[in-house]
Write a protein that holds these residues in place. Sequence first.
Motif: not given
Length: 123
Positions: A67-91
């Motif tokens: 459900r989640f994907i992590i990826y990194r943009d090194n030139p921007k020094n940024t890491v992203y967490l894409r979260m899909d199909s979110l559930k109440p327990e992800d709160t």
Amino acid sequence: QVQLVESGGDLVQPGGSLELSCAASGSGLDYYAIGWFRQAPGKEREEVSCISTTDGLTYYANSVKGRFIIYRDNPKNTVYLRMDSLKPEDTAVYYCATLRRISVYGCYDPNYWGQGTQVTVSS
């Protein structure tokens, strides 16, 4: 010294999606993996996902795998967490942190932490 700033948290309905960002600044960034952790009310902080510095190694907790994907943009020094199909327990409050190492089994030795961003999954 490393500074981390998370953003992207929001209120979303079950089944929805969000993308969190972790913007890093400071010295020595190239030496650190980055991880996402979360803490729900009344619960201990738990690891969610992490990504290595350059070789793309990733780890996902079983609760978010597929459900989640992590990826990194090194030139921007940024890491992203894409979260899909979110559930109440992800709160939870989601934090990013620098890590001294990761493996396929988990994220280890966090040292610098961000302030967190709130994710609420509710109808």
